[in-house]
Design an enzyme around this catalytic site. Structure first.
Site, PDB file in Angstrom:
ATOM      1  N   ALA A 190       0.861  -1.180   0.000  1.00 55.91           N
ATOM      2  CA  ALA A 190       0.000   0.000   0.000  1.00 55.91           C
ATOM      3  C   ALA A 190       0.898   1.230   0.000  1.00 55.91           C
ATOM      4  O   ALA A 190       2.047   1.168   0.435  1.00 55.91           O
ATOM      5  CB  ALA A 190      -0.869  -0.012   1.251  1.00 55.91           C
ATOM      6  N   GLY A 214       0.716  -5.078   0.752  1.00 55.11           N
ATOM      7  CA  GLY A 214      -0.396  -5.131  -0.190  1.00 55.11           C
ATOM      8  C   GLY A 214       0.011  -5.703  -1.542  1.00 55.11           C
ATOM      9  O   GLY A 214      -0.829  -6.257  -2.257  1.00 55.11           O
ATOM     10  N   GLU A 250      -0.363  -9.266  -1.113  1.00 58.11           N
ATOM     11  CA  GLU A 250      -1.796  -9.572  -1.056  1.00 58.11           C
ATOM     12  C   GLU A 250      -2.423  -9.537  -2.452  1.00 58.11           C
ATOM     13  O   GLU A 250      -3.234 -10.399  -2.803  1.00 58.11           O
ATOM     14  CB  GLU A 250      -2.518  -8.571  -0.151  1.00 58.11           C
ATOM     15  CG  GLU A 250      -2.033  -8.608   1.281  1.00 58.11           C
ATOM     16  CD  GLU A 250      -3.076  -8.124   2.245  1.00 58.11           C
ATOM     17  OE1 GLU A 250      -4.037  -8.870   2.503  1.00 58.11           O
ATOM     18  OE2 GLU A 250      -2.948  -6.991   2.737  1.00 58.11           O
ATOM     19  N   GLU A 307       3.947  -5.421   7.346  1.00 56.82           N
ATOM     20  CA  GLU A 307       3.039  -4.473   8.001  1.00 56.82           C
ATOM     21  C   GLU A 307       3.294  -4.347   9.499  1.00 56.82           C
ATOM     22  O   GLU A 307       3.098  -3.294  10.089  1.00 56.82           O
ATOM     23  CB  GLU A 307       1.570  -4.904   7.775  1.00 56.82           C
ATOM     24  CG  GLU A 307       1.029  -4.585   6.393  1.00 56.82           C
ATOM     25  CD  GLU A 307       1.240  -5.706   5.386  1.00 56.82           C
ATOM     26  OE1 GLU A 307       2.130  -6.564   5.609  1.00 56.82           O
ATOM     27  OE2 GLU A 307       0.515  -5.728   4.376  1.00 56.82           O
TER      28      GLU A 307
HETATM   29  N1  CO8 Z   1       4.587   3.325  -0.369  1.00 56.03           N
HETATM   30  C1  CO8 Z   1       5.007   4.515  -0.857  1.00 56.03           C
HETATM   31  N2  CO8 Z   1       6.263   4.721  -1.305  1.00 56.03           N
HETATM   32  C2  CO8 Z   1       7.126   3.684  -1.244  1.00 56.03           C
HETATM   33  C3  CO8 Z   1       6.759   2.419  -0.747  1.00 56.03           C
HETATM   34  C4  CO8 Z   1       5.415   2.255  -0.298  1.00 56.03           C
HETATM   35  N3  CO8 Z   1       4.952   1.082   0.161  1.00 56.03           N
HETATM   36  N4  CO8 Z   1       7.837   1.599  -0.808  1.00 56.03           N
HETATM   37  C5  CO8 Z   1       8.841   2.328  -1.333  1.00 56.03           C
HETATM   38  N5  CO8 Z   1       8.415   3.585  -1.596  1.00 56.03           N
HETATM   39  C6  CO8 Z   1       9.187   4.693  -2.160  1.00 56.03           C
HETATM   40  C7  CO8 Z   1      10.228   5.205  -1.173  1.00 56.03           C
HETATM   41  O1  CO8 Z   1       9.645   6.136  -0.263  1.00 56.03           O
HETATM   42  C8  CO8 Z   1      11.206   5.857  -2.125  1.00 56.03           C
HETATM   43  O2  CO8 Z   1      10.687   7.115  -2.528  1.00 56.03           O
HETATM   44  P1  CO8 Z   1      11.661   8.415  -2.593  1.00 56.03           P
HETATM   45  O3  CO8 Z   1      12.668   8.081  -3.659  1.00 56.03           O
HETATM   46  O4  CO8 Z   1      10.711   9.519  -2.974  1.00 56.03           O
HETATM   47  O5  CO8 Z   1      12.278   8.562  -1.255  1.00 56.03           O
HETATM   48  C9  CO8 Z   1      11.190   4.947  -3.344  1.00 56.03           C
HETATM   49  O6  CO8 Z   1       9.958   4.220  -3.260  1.00 56.03           O
HETATM   50  C10 CO8 Z   1      12.336   3.946  -3.368  1.00 56.03           C
HETATM   51  O7  CO8 Z   1      12.324   3.242  -2.141  1.00 56.03           O
HETATM   52  P2  CO8 Z   1      13.668   2.820  -1.360  1.00 56.03           P
HETATM   53  O8  CO8 Z   1      14.679   3.936  -1.481  1.00 56.03           O
HETATM   54  O9  CO8 Z   1      13.274   2.391   0.009  1.00 56.03           O
HETATM   55  O10 CO8 Z   1      14.159   1.577  -2.259  1.00 56.03           O
HETATM   56  P3  CO8 Z   1      15.102   0.381  -1.794  1.00 56.03           P
HETATM   57  O11 CO8 Z   1      15.460  -0.346  -3.040  1.00 56.03           O
HETATM   58  O12 CO8 Z   1      16.207   0.877  -0.901  1.00 56.03           O
HETATM   59  O13 CO8 Z   1      14.187  -0.564  -0.858  1.00 56.03           O
HETATM   60  C11 CO8 Z   1      12.154  -1.776  -0.316  1.00 56.03           C
HETATM   61  C12 CO8 Z   1      13.118  -1.279  -1.426  1.00 56.03           C
HETATM   62  C13 CO8 Z   1      12.866  -2.839   0.521  1.00 56.03           C
HETATM   63  C14 CO8 Z   1      10.949  -2.379  -1.043  1.00 56.03           C
HETATM   64  C15 CO8 Z   1      11.737  -0.596   0.587  1.00 56.03           C
HETATM   65  O14 CO8 Z   1      11.311   0.474  -0.210  1.00 56.03           O
HETATM   66  C16 CO8 Z   1      10.609  -0.923   1.548  1.00 56.03           C
HETATM   67  O15 CO8 Z   1      10.827  -1.629   2.523  1.00 56.03           O
HETATM   68  N6  CO8 Z   1       9.403  -0.357   1.282  1.00 56.03           N
HETATM   69  C17 CO8 Z   1       8.265  -0.472   2.187  1.00 56.03           C
HETATM   70  C18 CO8 Z   1       7.623  -1.824   2.103  1.00 56.03           C
HETATM   71  C19 CO8 Z   1       6.460  -1.911   3.071  1.00 56.03           C
HETATM   72  O16 CO8 Z   1       6.555  -1.650   4.259  1.00 56.03           O
HETATM   73  N7  CO8 Z   1       5.308  -2.327   2.526  1.00 56.03           N
HETATM   74  C20 CO8 Z   1       4.097  -2.519   3.314  1.00 56.03           C
HETATM   75  C21 CO8 Z   1       3.236  -1.301   3.258  1.00 56.03           C
HETATM   76  S1  CO8 Z   1       1.767  -1.462   4.251  1.00 56.03           S
HETATM   77  C22 CO8 Z   1       0.724  -2.394   3.297  1.00 56.03           C
HETATM   78  O17 CO8 Z   1       1.015  -2.751   2.205  1.00 56.03           O
HETATM   79  C23 CO8 Z   1      -0.646  -2.830   3.776  1.00 56.03           C
HETATM   80  C24 CO8 Z   1      -1.218  -1.921   4.747  1.00 56.03           C
HETATM   81  C25 CO8 Z   1      -2.602  -2.401   5.138  1.00 56.03           C
HETATM   82  C26 CO8 Z   1      -3.196  -1.471   6.112  1.00 56.03           C
HETATM   83  C27 CO8 Z   1      -4.541  -1.881   6.498  1.00 56.03           C
HETATM   84  C28 CO8 Z   1      -5.106  -0.876   7.522  1.00 56.03           C
HETATM   85  C29 CO8 Z   1      -6.483  -1.196   7.957  1.00 56.03           C
END
Ligand code: CO8
Length: 223
Positions: A69, A112, A115, A135
């Site tokens: 997400a 997500g 998922e 998450e």
């Molecule tokens: N959302 C928005 N932006 C993101 C996301 C994301 N999930 N993941 C990465 N980005 C963005 C980063 O902010 C970055 O942007 P910017 O260049 O503007 O700073 C760009 O993508 C590149 O990211 P990284 O520099 O981190 O890239 P890396 O190659 O170093 O790392 C990873 C890649 C390992 C994938 C890392 O980006 C990461 O860990 N991302 C987050 C993954 C995560 O936590 N996903 C789960 C999100 S929560 C979810 O999916 C479900 C929520 C359900 C909620 C339900 C509530 C009721």
């Protein structure tokens, strides 16, 4: 990417029978924003009503299928606001599509993204793909049925390890454990591998495909 670029790019396989939907927010690692989901759902609904489409591929890029997400959007939301506008309902529409969907996963399929891949009927990935449900690190849980789907696919213990402890699975493990239905061969792109599976489906009867999908999904896990 400019503001006018689509969040999801649609194309057809050479036979024209397979609709290929490619997630396209590379700078945000294909994070699943509301806008992306609106486009994805619109294309899927269109395909369900289009007799020329036999099957559908959902794929991402080489480095990332989807990083989950959109955390930046989530951060701007309160629980009450998300709950009252039924934010997660748009995710569930993918699982309600009647035509068969093949996910093609290379790179990260996190949160997500994992998922979404599990909502597909078949899943082809590269051996080095990375599946995870991180998450817990954000203080939330996989909110779109992923906990149930994953437990059904790979069992309770492995699912607990992923949901509670952020254990990642490689694509090879995903295949060995039954999350993925196929792996790419050496030198084969994931979109080519997923499209090949979708083309095989396209040779079957449309009604039988839909009925088969419906019947399998009628077993007692949350669709
Ligand atoms: N959302 C928005 N932006 C993101 C996301 C994301 N999930 N993941 C990465 N980005 C963005 C980063 O902010 C970055 O942007 P910017 O260049 O503007 O700073 C760009 O993508 C590149 O990211 P990284 O520099 O981190 O890239 P890396 O190659 O170093 O790392 C990873 C890649 C390992 C994938 C890392 O980006 C990461 O860990 N991302 C987050 C993954 C995560 O936590 N996903 C789960 C999100 S929560 C979810 O999916 C479900 C929520 C359900 C909620 C339900 C509530 C009721």
């Amino acid at each position: 990417m400019t503001a006018s670029d689509p969040f999801v790019v649609k194309s057809r396989s050479p036979s024209g029978r397979v609709l290929i939907l490619t997630l396209n927010r590379p700078k945000a690692l294909n994070a699943l924003s509301d806008g992306l989901f609106r486009q994805l759902n619109a294309y899927l609904a269109e395909a369900d009503d289009d007799d020329t489409v036999a099957s559908i591929v959902i794929t991402g890029g080489d480095k990332v299928f989807a990083a989950g997400a959109d955390i930046k959007e989530l951060g701007a939301n309160t629980f009450a606001a998300a709950y009252s506008r039924d934010a997660l309902s748009s995710w569930q529409r993918v699982a309600a599509i009647r035509k068969p969907i093949v996910a093609g996963v290379a790179g990260y399929a996190l949160g997500g993204g994992c998922e979404l891949a599990m909502m597909a009927d078949l899943l082809v990935c590269t051996p080095t793909a990375v599946f995870g449900l991180p998450e817990i690190n954000l203080g939330v849980i996989p909110g779109a049925g992923g906990t149930q789907r994953l437990a059904h696919l790979i069992g309770k213990t492995r699912t607990m390890d992923m949901v509670l402890n952020d254990r990642k699975l490689s694509g090879k493990e995903a295949y060995d454990f039954g999350l993925a239905s196929g792996l790419t061969k050496e030198g084969e792109s994931v979109v080519a591998a997923a499209t090949k599976v979708a083309e095989q489906l396209a040779t079957k009867g449309a009604l039988a495909l839909q009925a088969g999908k419906e019947a399998v999904n009628a077993c007692e896990w949350k669709r």
